[in-house]
Design an enzyme around this catalytic site. Structure first.
Site, short mmCIF file in Angstrom:
data_model
loop_
_atom_site.label_atom_id
_atom_site.label_comp_id
_atom_site.label_asym_id
_atom_site.label_seq_id
_atom_site.Cartn_x
_atom_site.Cartn_y
_atom_site.Cartn_z
N ALA A 1 0.81 -1.21 0.07
CA ALA A 1 -0.04 -0.07 -0.08
C ALA A 1 0.79 1.11 0.03
CB ALA A 1 -0.95 -0.07 1.35
N ILE B 1 0.88 5.72 -1.23
CA ILE B 1 0.59 6.98 -1.78
C ILE B 1 1.31 8.06 -2.20
CG2 ILE B 1 -2.05 6.96 -0.73
CD1 ILE B 1 -0.80 9.18 1.26
N GLY C 1 10.27 17.21 -6.12
CA GLY C 1 8.88 17.16 -5.85
C GLY C 1 8.60 16.36 -5.01
N TYR D 1 7.91 11.26 -0.03
CA TYR D 1 7.85 9.95 -0.60
C TYR D 1 9.24 9.15 -0.69
CZ TYR D 1 6.32 6.34 -4.29
OH TYR D 1 6.05 5.14 -4.92
P1 NDP Z 1 -2.33 2.41 -6.61
O1 NDP Z 1 -2.54 3.70 -6.31
O2 NDP Z 1 -2.91 1.67 -7.83
O3 NDP Z 1 -2.65 1.22 -5.46
C1 NDP Z 1 -2.21 1.73 -4.00
C2 NDP Z 1 -2.89 0.63 -3.00
O4 NDP Z 1 -2.82 1.27 -1.73
C3 NDP Z 1 -4.50 1.11 -3.36
O5 NDP Z 1 -4.98 -0.20 -3.48
C4 NDP Z 1 -5.03 1.66 -2.02
O6 NDP Z 1 -6.27 1.12 -1.62
C5 NDP Z 1 -3.96 1.27 -0.99
N1 NDP Z 1 -3.76 2.12 -0.11
C6 NDP Z 1 -3.71 3.54 -0.08
N2 NDP Z 1 -3.56 3.99 1.44
C7 NDP Z 1 -4.17 3.02 2.08
C8 NDP Z 1 -4.36 3.04 3.31
N3 NDP Z 1 -4.10 4.01 4.34
N4 NDP Z 1 -4.73 1.83 4.12
C9 NDP Z 1 -4.84 0.45 3.39
N5 NDP Z 1 -4.63 0.78 1.78
C10 NDP Z 1 -4.25 1.75 1.19
O7 NDP Z 1 -0.63 2.28 -6.83
P2 NDP Z 1 0.37 1.29 -7.46
O8 NDP Z 1 -0.38 -0.17 -7.55
O9 NDP Z 1 0.86 2.11 -8.66
O10 NDP Z 1 1.55 1.26 -6.36
C11 NDP Z 1 1.61 0.09 -5.30
C12 NDP Z 1 2.93 0.31 -4.67
O11 NDP Z 1 4.00 0.43 -5.77
C13 NDP Z 1 3.20 1.66 -3.93
O12 NDP Z 1 3.59 1.24 -2.69
C14 NDP Z 1 3.82 2.61 -4.78
O13 NDP Z 1 4.33 3.51 -4.10
C15 NDP Z 1 4.67 1.58 -5.51
N6 NDP Z 1 5.31 2.01 -6.72
C16 NDP Z 1 4.53 2.18 -7.73
C17 NDP Z 1 5.24 2.75 -9.01
C18 NDP Z 1 4.41 2.96 -10.42
O14 NDP Z 1 5.00 3.51 -11.14
N7 NDP Z 1 3.07 2.78 -10.10
C19 NDP Z 1 6.60 2.84 -9.02
C20 NDP Z 1 7.38 2.57 -7.62
C21 NDP Z 1 6.78 2.18 -6.64
P3 NDP Z 1 -7.38 2.18 -1.38
O15 NDP Z 1 -7.80 2.62 -2.72
O16 NDP Z 1 -8.55 1.14 -0.91
O17 NDP Z 1 -6.99 3.05 -0.45
#
Ligand code: NDP
Length: 245
Positions: free
Chosen positions: A88, A90, A148, A152
């Site tokens: 998880a 953000i 920025g 994170y």
């Molecule tokens: P998404 O935004 O698609 O998914 C993030 C997930 O985190 C969602 O399912 C969301 O669920 C959950 N989440 C957020 N806040 C909370 C909370 N307080 N409690 C429980 N669940 C929470 O992101 P990605 O799939 O793109 O990213 C997944 C991981 O990979 C992250 O850690 C991101 O930082 C990392 N990452 C992503 C990259 C990319 O290019 N996409 C690159 C490098 C790293 P809900 O909506 O229900 O809150």
């Protein structure tokens, strides 16, 4: 391969869904968390249709007591967690000049405090049973920093500090702890970036394209397996050659 119970935080997001599917395809029972209701029925139906054993629990990963209670419930309902993927996360981007304390805290708490909150209730059981896998999904921006993203980058770098320290504490007990640091992956978040900006990002990736969520999921699956037992405390870059360290 042994079939185990895998808990994936944020498993309904872009990368999380692929991780859940890969672990389920390997025969594991997959449990995921979500914080905002709405997607869980479709996600569960999709997993069921594929023939996977999957469960979803609502839990805010920033809430220590809620995570503890959820793990207790999973243990009662399904069984003990052997594989934990802290996925998880953000972003709340702003240059440091404009960054508010709220945006700092939200990102630290969701990306880093969550690792404490989710790992704490599962780690003793893994140690007692003599087998466990913790995989932390960090980011290339935790390795190199990103304009920025002081919040994170700090949170994601902190995840790996946690990995290195905990890996040493549990190494002799059959439990591994590793970090994966993805580069830019073709998820909704990245695909929502305007095309010209996205093309500039892609131009900086030697492989010449964005990563695929399944490519991250494949690495998680390896780290969650029995054959990865000698790999611990590592930070695995998976970024198309964009950054190495
Ligand atoms: P998404 O935004 O698609 O998914 C993030 C997930 O985190 C969602 O399912 C969301 O669920 C959950 N989440 C957020 N806040 C909370 C909370 N307080 N409690 C429980 N669940 C929470 O992101 P990605 O799939 O793109 O990213 C997944 C991981 O990979 C992250 O850690 C991101 O930082 C990392 N990452 C992503 C990259 C990319 O290019 N996409 C690159 C490098 C790293 P809900 O909506 O229900 O809150």
């Amino acid at each position: 391969m042994a079939k185990r119970i895998a808990l994936v935080s944020g498993g309904m997001g872009g990368i999380g869904t692929s991780i859940c599917k890969a672990l389920a395809a390997a025969g594991h029972t997959v449990v995921t968390t979500y914080s905002k209701p709405g997607k869980e029925q479709a996600w569960l139906a999709d997993m069921k249709e594929a023939g996977y054993q999957a469960y979803a629990y609502q839990c805010d990963v920033t809430d220590t007591a809620a995570c503890q209670a959820m793990v207790e419930k999973i243990t009662q309902d399904i069984g003990p967690v052997d594989i934990l993927v802290n996925n998880a996360g953000i972003t709340r981007d702003a240059t440091f000049k404009r960054l508010t304390k709220d945006d700092w805290s939200a990102v630290i708490s969701t990306n880093l405090d969550s690792v404490f909150n989710m790992t704490k209730p599962v780690i003793d059981g893994m140690v007692d049973r003599g087998w466990g896998r913790v995989v932390n999904i960090s980011s290339i921006n935790g390795q190199k920093g990103q304009f920025g993203q002081t919040n994170y980058s700090a949170a994601k770098a902190g995840m790996h500090g946690f990995t290195m320290a905990l890996a040493q504490e549990v190494a002799k007990k059959g439990v591994t702890v590793n970090t994966i640091s993805p580069g830019y992956i073709a998820t909704e978040m990245v695909m929502a970036v305007p095309e010209d900006v996205r093309n500039k990002i892609i131009a900086q990736i030697p492989v010449g394209r964005l990563g695929k969520p399944e490519e991250i999921a494949g690495l998680v699956n390896y780290l969650a397996s029995d054959v990865s037992g000698f790999m611990t405390g590592a930070n695995l870059a998976i970024n198309g050659g964009q950054h190495t360290m």
